[in-house]
Write a protein that holds these residues in place. Structure first.
Motif, mmCIF file in Angstrom:
data_model
loop_
_atom_site.group_PDB
_atom_site.id
_atom_site.type_symbol
_atom_site.label_atom_id
_atom_site.label_comp_id
_atom_site.label_asym_id
_atom_site.label_seq_id
_atom_site.Cartn_x
_atom_site.Cartn_y
_atom_site.Cartn_z
ATOM 1 N N LEU A 127 0.816 -1.215 0.000
ATOM 2 C CA LEU A 127 0.000 0.000 0.000
ATOM 3 C C LEU A 127 0.849 1.265 0.000
ATOM 4 N N GLY A 128 2.198 1.107 -0.050
ATOM 5 C CA GLY A 128 3.070 2.289 -0.032
ATOM 6 C C GLY A 128 3.073 2.997 1.317
ATOM 7 N N ALA A 129 2.673 2.300 2.403
ATOM 8 C CA ALA A 129 2.679 2.919 3.734
ATOM 9 C C ALA A 129 4.117 3.213 4.162
ATOM 10 N N ASP A 130 4.278 4.113 5.163
ATOM 11 C CA ASP A 130 5.648 4.448 5.585
ATOM 12 C C ASP A 130 5.898 4.051 7.050
ATOM 13 N N GLY A 164 5.664 8.603 19.675
ATOM 14 C CA GLY A 164 4.505 9.235 19.034
ATOM 15 C C GLY A 164 4.839 9.423 17.560
ATOM 16 N N GLN A 165 3.932 9.056 16.663
ATOM 17 C CA GLN A 165 4.275 9.121 15.233
ATOM 18 C C GLN A 165 3.014 9.137 14.356
ATOM 19 N N TRP A 166 3.199 9.677 13.146
ATOM 20 C CA TRP A 166 2.178 9.570 12.108
ATOM 21 C C TRP A 166 2.601 8.490 11.126
ATOM 22 N N VAL A 167 1.614 7.763 10.615
ATOM 23 C CA VAL A 167 1.901 6.800 9.544
ATOM 24 C C VAL A 167 1.027 7.172 8.351
ATOM 25 N N ARG A 168 1.671 7.343 7.206
ATOM 26 C CA ARG A 168 0.928 7.718 5.993
ATOM 27 C C ARG A 168 0.749 6.506 5.070
ATOM 28 N N VAL A 169 -0.443 6.431 4.460
ATOM 29 C CA VAL A 169 -0.724 5.320 3.532
ATOM 30 C C VAL A 169 -1.240 5.947 2.229
ATOM 31 N N PRO A 170 -0.300 6.352 1.344
ATOM 32 C CA PRO A 170 -0.690 7.122 0.154
ATOM 33 C C PRO A 170 -1.682 6.392 -0.746
ATOM 34 N N ALA A 171 -1.600 5.054 -0.828
ATOM 35 C CA ALA A 171 -2.485 4.331 -1.759
ATOM 36 C C ALA A 171 -3.952 4.556 -1.424
ATOM 37 N N ILE A 172 -4.253 4.855 -0.145
ATOM 38 C CA ILE A 172 -5.651 5.123 0.182
ATOM 39 C C ILE A 172 -5.836 6.557 0.708
ATOM 40 N N GLY A 173 -4.775 7.361 0.556
ATOM 41 C CA GLY A 173 -4.879 8.786 0.886
ATOM 42 C C GLY A 173 -5.223 9.049 2.340
ATOM 43 N N ARG A 174 -4.694 8.234 3.252
ATOM 44 C CA ARG A 174 -5.012 8.424 4.677
ATOM 45 C C ARG A 174 -3.723 8.452 5.496
ATOM 46 N N ALA A 175 -3.815 9.058 6.668
ATOM 47 C CA ALA A 175 -2.699 9.020 7.631
ATOM 48 C C ALA A 175 -3.286 8.787 9.016
#
Ligand code: AVI
Length: 327
Positions: A231-234, A262-273
């Motif tokens: 999913l291209g998540a980071d 504490g962190q953000w995780v982005r999942v570009p394939a579904i446009g969400r973080a």
């Protein structure tokens, strides 16, 4: 090409839906089927060889000693040829012991292994074709939920194998739904051969799910690697750690992934973080450990009755032969 398109579209969609659904819950969760991409299946095979992971050895010991009796029970009351179908077959190494017992009894056997991992199925098929000339293998790549037509297609005298305590990865309601589906796909008297791990002291259970070499940790963390790849998540794997916890009230080992910062995780394939706080966890698996009463409750509610139980010498694990009740 976007990240979703780089893998099989229906799988990518299912993975994206599983992530969106699991991360909308509190505590956050991911379904355990996500473990079994090719790397995860390979890591699970390594787990089965670990000194701490007694389940596979105990079940193998039972099948080595009792496969002929198990097959005789499954064949009881019928002169017809048995056919064997296995849910979640994986590499099917222990199954070979059962298949040999069927071949000893009737000369040949049709074996239908069902698994979501095509890599594991391919390995099983190649090995069985090489090593077991009496076994005809017809693999089916499918999830448990889609397996019922394949079971039904085998006609009467099917033996359904569900080994390895895979049942333990289902909550009781889901286990009953799955076993009821099997019950509806077979005829009264048909045998289910079920591997189930016993409830026991957490000092034995916890190392089995948190081994010294860190293979189980790698297996758990591989889920995040899969989400990154598919999913291209980071997810930064250095910011997550594996945790195994004994839940006494639920009689289960739980596996979690804990965010160490504490962190953000982005999942570009579904446009969400998604934001994760330090110490926040993702629940990735439950592995239920059974008393006799609890397992009988699940079997009875699904339309099966326990016919006999086979146990290893250390009494860690059970292989239960259950028969489909008359309707
Ligand atoms: C496949 N399943 C029965 C294994 C279990 O023991 O619950 C999966 C596993 N998870 C961690 N180690 C093994």
């Amino acid at each position: 090409m976007n990240a979703l398109a780089s893998t099989h579209p229906s799988v990518a969609t299912a993975v994206a839906e599983a992530l969106t659904d699991g991360f909308s819950r509190r505590p956050r969760s991911l379904p355990p089927w996500l473990f079994y991409d090719d790397q995860g299946s390979e890591l699970f095979e390594q787990i089965t060889l670990l000194p701490e992971y007694y389940l596979t050895r105990a079940e193998r010991e039972i099948l080595e000693r009792h496969a002929d009796e198990i097959v005789a029970l499954a064949a009881e009351g019928s002169s017809r040829t048995l056919r064997v179908v296995e849910l979640g077959a994986g590499s099917a190494t222990k199954t070979q012991l059962v298949l040999r017992a069927v071949v000893r009894r009737q000369g040949r056997v049709l074996y239908v292994p069902i698994d979501v991992s095509e890599a594991a199925l391919t390995e099983a098929v190649e090995r069985l074709r090489r090593e077991e000339p009496g076994v005809e293998v017809q693999p089916v790549a499918s999830s448990h939920a889609d397996a019922f037509p394949a079971i039904r297609a085998l006609g009467p005298r099917r033996v359904v194998l569900f080994l390895g305590s895979s049942i333990g990865n289902f909550d009781d309601d889901d286990a009953i739904a799955l076993l009821s589906g099997i019950a509806r796909s077979v005829q009264p008297g048909a045998a289910l051969v079920l591997g189930a791990d016993r409830r026991k002291d957490p000092s034995v259970l916890l190392p089995a799910y948190d081994d010294a070499r860190g293979v189980t940790a790698a297996f758990n963390l591989n889920v995040l690697r899969r989400l990154n790849r598919e999913l291209g998540a980071d997810f930064d794997l250095d910011r997550w750690r594996h945790r195994a916890v004994w839940n006494d009230a639920g009689s289960r080992i739980e596996m979690h992934l804990e965010s160490t910062v504490g962190q953000w995780v982005r999942v570009p394939a579904i446009g969400r973080a998604w934001r994760f706080e330090r110490g926040e966890t993702i629940h990735t698996e439950s592995s239920h450990k059974y008393t006799r009463e609890r397992l009988d409750g699940i079997l009875e509610a699904s339309g099966f009755s326990r016919a006999r139980t086979f146990t290893d010498a250390a009494e860690l694990f059970d292989v239960v032969v259950a028969l489909r009740q008359a309707c």
